[in-house]
Design an enzyme around this catalytic site. Structure first.
Site, PDB file in Angstrom:
ATOM      1  N   LYS A 195      29.137  70.471  53.639  1.00  0.00           N
ATOM      2  CA  LYS A 195      30.538  70.629  53.193  1.00  0.00           C
ATOM      3  C   LYS A 195      30.659  70.140  51.746  1.00  0.00           C
ATOM      4  O   LYS A 195      31.283  70.776  50.912  1.00  0.00           O
ATOM      5  CB  LYS A 195      31.464  69.778  54.062  1.00  0.00           C
ATOM      6  CG  LYS A 195      32.096  70.491  55.243  1.00  0.00           C
ATOM      7  CD  LYS A 195      33.144  69.554  55.872  1.00  0.00           C
ATOM      8  CE  LYS A 195      33.700  70.037  57.169  1.00  0.00           C
ATOM      9  NZ  LYS A 195      34.507  69.045  57.872  1.00  0.00           N
TER      10      LYS A 195
ATOM     11  N   HIS B 120      17.728  90.007  81.297  1.00  0.00           N
ATOM     12  CA  HIS B 120      17.061  91.208  80.781  1.00  0.00           C
ATOM     13  C   HIS B 120      16.724  91.054  79.304  1.00  0.00           C
ATOM     14  O   HIS B 120      16.497  92.040  78.600  1.00  0.00           O
ATOM     15  CB  HIS B 120      17.950  92.435  81.023  1.00  0.00           C
ATOM     16  CG  HIS B 120      18.241  92.644  82.478  1.00  0.00           C
ATOM     17  ND1 HIS B 120      17.552  93.543  83.271  1.00  0.00           N
ATOM     18  CD2 HIS B 120      19.111  92.006  83.319  1.00  0.00           C
ATOM     19  CE1 HIS B 120      17.999  93.472  84.515  1.00  0.00           C
ATOM     20  NE2 HIS B 120      18.948  92.546  84.574  1.00  0.00           N
TER      21      HIS B 120
ATOM     22  N   GLU C  80      26.719  68.382  67.915  1.00  0.00           N
ATOM     23  CA  GLU C  80      27.319  67.456  66.934  1.00  0.00           C
ATOM     24  C   GLU C  80      27.258  66.007  67.413  1.00  0.00           C
ATOM     25  O   GLU C  80      27.216  65.089  66.604  1.00  0.00           O
ATOM     26  CB  GLU C  80      28.776  67.847  66.624  1.00  0.00           C
ATOM     27  CG  GLU C  80      28.867  69.037  65.674  1.00  0.00           C
ATOM     28  CD  GLU C  80      30.225  69.194  65.006  1.00  0.00           C
ATOM     29  OE1 GLU C  80      31.215  68.606  65.459  1.00  0.00           O
ATOM     30  OE2 GLU C  80      30.296  69.946  64.006  1.00  0.00           O
TER      31      GLU C  80
HETATM   32  O1  PA5 Z   1      34.054  67.743  66.252  1.00  0.00           O
HETATM   33  C1  PA5 Z   1      34.420  67.635  65.102  1.00  0.00           C
HETATM   34  O2  PA5 Z   1      34.872  66.559  64.641  1.00  0.00           O
HETATM   35  C2  PA5 Z   1      34.382  68.821  64.160  1.00  0.00           C
HETATM   36  O3  PA5 Z   1      33.759  69.920  64.745  1.00  0.00           O
HETATM   37  C3  PA5 Z   1      35.790  69.201  63.731  1.00  0.00           C
HETATM   38  O4  PA5 Z   1      36.536  69.548  64.857  1.00  0.00           O
HETATM   39  C4  PA5 Z   1      35.778  70.389  62.749  1.00  0.00           C
HETATM   40  O5  PA5 Z   1      34.947  70.116  61.655  1.00  0.00           O
HETATM   41  C5  PA5 Z   1      37.202  70.655  62.241  1.00  0.00           C
HETATM   42  O6  PA5 Z   1      37.723  69.520  61.610  1.00  0.00           O
HETATM   43  P1  PA5 Z   1      39.267  69.360  61.354  1.00  0.00           P
HETATM   44  O7  PA5 Z   1      39.950  69.299  62.666  1.00  0.00           O
HETATM   45  O8  PA5 Z   1      39.389  68.103  60.571  1.00  0.00           O
HETATM   46  O9  PA5 Z   1      39.711  70.563  60.560  1.00  0.00           O
END
Ligand code: PA5
Length: 391
Positions: free
Chosen positions: A382, A280, A259
């Site tokens: 999303k 393996h 990310e």
């Molecule tokens: O690193 C990030 O920002 C994302 O992976 C969020 O943690 C994830 O989408 C969850 O978001 P939220 O905490 O708003 O529910």
């Protein structure tokens, strides 16, 4: 204590001279609220987290953490790394998929236990945790009634915005803050991770101490090495573990690097291997397949006292021999390895590694000229899902 070896199984990498410059950029980034740990989380908050965790764990059987991505992976990684393989889990996670079977079977499993829900969401509106929270909230409301329910809900969310903050205020539920400037994948050392880790009985002071003692220049060096290997054509970094308890640490690393850096058509694809199991299976590809990957091997010198009489050595030594000989075999085929060796798997070392990798992910993002703190690709799908369900 942790030893870092970025040389023995690596080509020679010239470091560029951007350390001070990148450190300054990081310090001044509006999303680097996690970089100064003391600013992100005060002593009072740490004390409150410990007190709440102790009080609630002494009268409940299970903490149900509801969150996804950065809102659960760090806590799961640390708890798995430090917990026994077999035994009842005090902390269980939900809201990480759209599996109806998971929700139903989990409720059947915990319904007769005393349960605390800790819902964790920075935005307060992410689909999977919202569904799981609605489901378990209804169940707990029927189990405990409105008044008693207040002793069974903890909300971790943004200080002022989002549905969850409003919900916590309206119902007067116990809550913790995810500070501004701290995104999900950089939030494990805030209440997001600290509360579930403390509930499981681990020492969050020592975890934070490890994080605060990180040598930032070493994280920079690791970021440079990844960047160099990416520049000479590597496409994949495998986090390779020799202790299966670190599987979820690998999942956390995958999220952190994917990310933070996988954007604008750039970035190394992060994956993980659990050895010796995967020697393996994937091992064949690592040794002789397309030359697209390198490894960052994470191993502990000492885990338990099991001594192998037939081999005249502790089993941990055999694991270490396997790791170094595999790296040597890989090196012969120009498959390079970094080595990170913990003396043991404990709170200090986990805290150290978490912060070390966070700094490396952020600095490496700047080296690639991408923003390490957004995730526009995630928002894209999303939005498409939301178009359908919000009709
Ligand atoms: O690193 C990030 O920002 C994302 O992976 C969020 O943690 C994830 O989408 C969850 O978001 P939220 O905490 O708003 O529910």
């Amino acid at each position: 204590m942790i030893k870092f070896d970025f040389e023995s199984y690596m080509p020679k990498v010239e470091l560029n001279n951007s350390y001070e410059e990148l450190k300054d950029i990081l310090k001044n980034d509006s999303m680097s609220g996690w970089f100064n740990i003391d600013k992100m989380i005060s002593n009072e908050e740490v004390m409150d987290i410990k007190k709440t965790a102790l009080e609630l764990s002494s009268v409940n059987d299970v903490l149900l953490v509801i969150g996804i991505g950065g809102s659960f992976l760090g806590a799961k990684a640390v708890n798995d790394a430090l917990s026994a393989y077999f035994g009842d889990d005090l902390v269980i996670f939900a809201g990480t998929s759209l599996s109806s079977e998971y929700l139903i079977e989990l409720w059947d499993f915990i319904m007769d236990k005393d349960i605390v829900i800790n819902v964790v969401s920075k935005s307060g509106g992410t689909l999977e945790p919202s569904i799981a929270f609605d489901y378990f909230y209804e169940k707990l409301l029927s189990k405990y009634g409105e008044q008693e329910l207040k002793n069974h809900i903890v909300i971790t969310t943004d200080q002022s915005s989002g549905k969850l903050r409003a919900f916590a205020q309206k119902n007067n539920y116990k809550s913790f803050i995810i500070p501004a400037g701290v995104g999900g994948r950089y939030s494990v050392l805030s209440a997001v991770g600290l509360f579930p880790i403390a509930f499981a009985g681990f020492d969050i002071d020592v975890l934070l101490k490890g994080a605060k003692e990180v040598d930032i220049s070493l994280a920079y060096k690791y970021a440079c090495i990844r960047n160099y290997l990416y520049g000479v054509g590597k496409k994949v970094e495998s986090y390779t573990f020799y202790e299966p308890k670190l599987l979820y640490f690998g999942e956390w690393l995958k999220q952190l690097f994917a990310e933070s850096q996988g954007k604008n058509g750039k970035g190394l694809f992060p994956t993980c291997s659990i050895n010796t199991r995967d020697l393996h299976s994937l091992g064949q590809f690592y040794q002789e397949g397309s030359k697209i990957l390198f490894e960052t091997v994470i191993i502990a010198d000492r885990t338990s006292d099991l001594y192998l009489n037939n081999y005249n050595m502790p089993m941990d030594n055999l694991n270490g021999i396997a790791a170094s000989k595999v790296a040597l075999a890989h090196l012969k085929n120009e498959v390079y390895s970094n080595f990170i060796v913990m003396d043991e798997i404990n709170e200090y070392n986990m805290g150290y590694l978490i912060y070390f990798f966070e700094v490396a992910a952020a600095m490496g993002g700047y080296m690639l000229d991408v923003n390490p703190f957004d995730q526009p690709g995630v928002s894209e799908y999303k939005n498409l899902i939301n178009e359908v369900i919000n009709k």
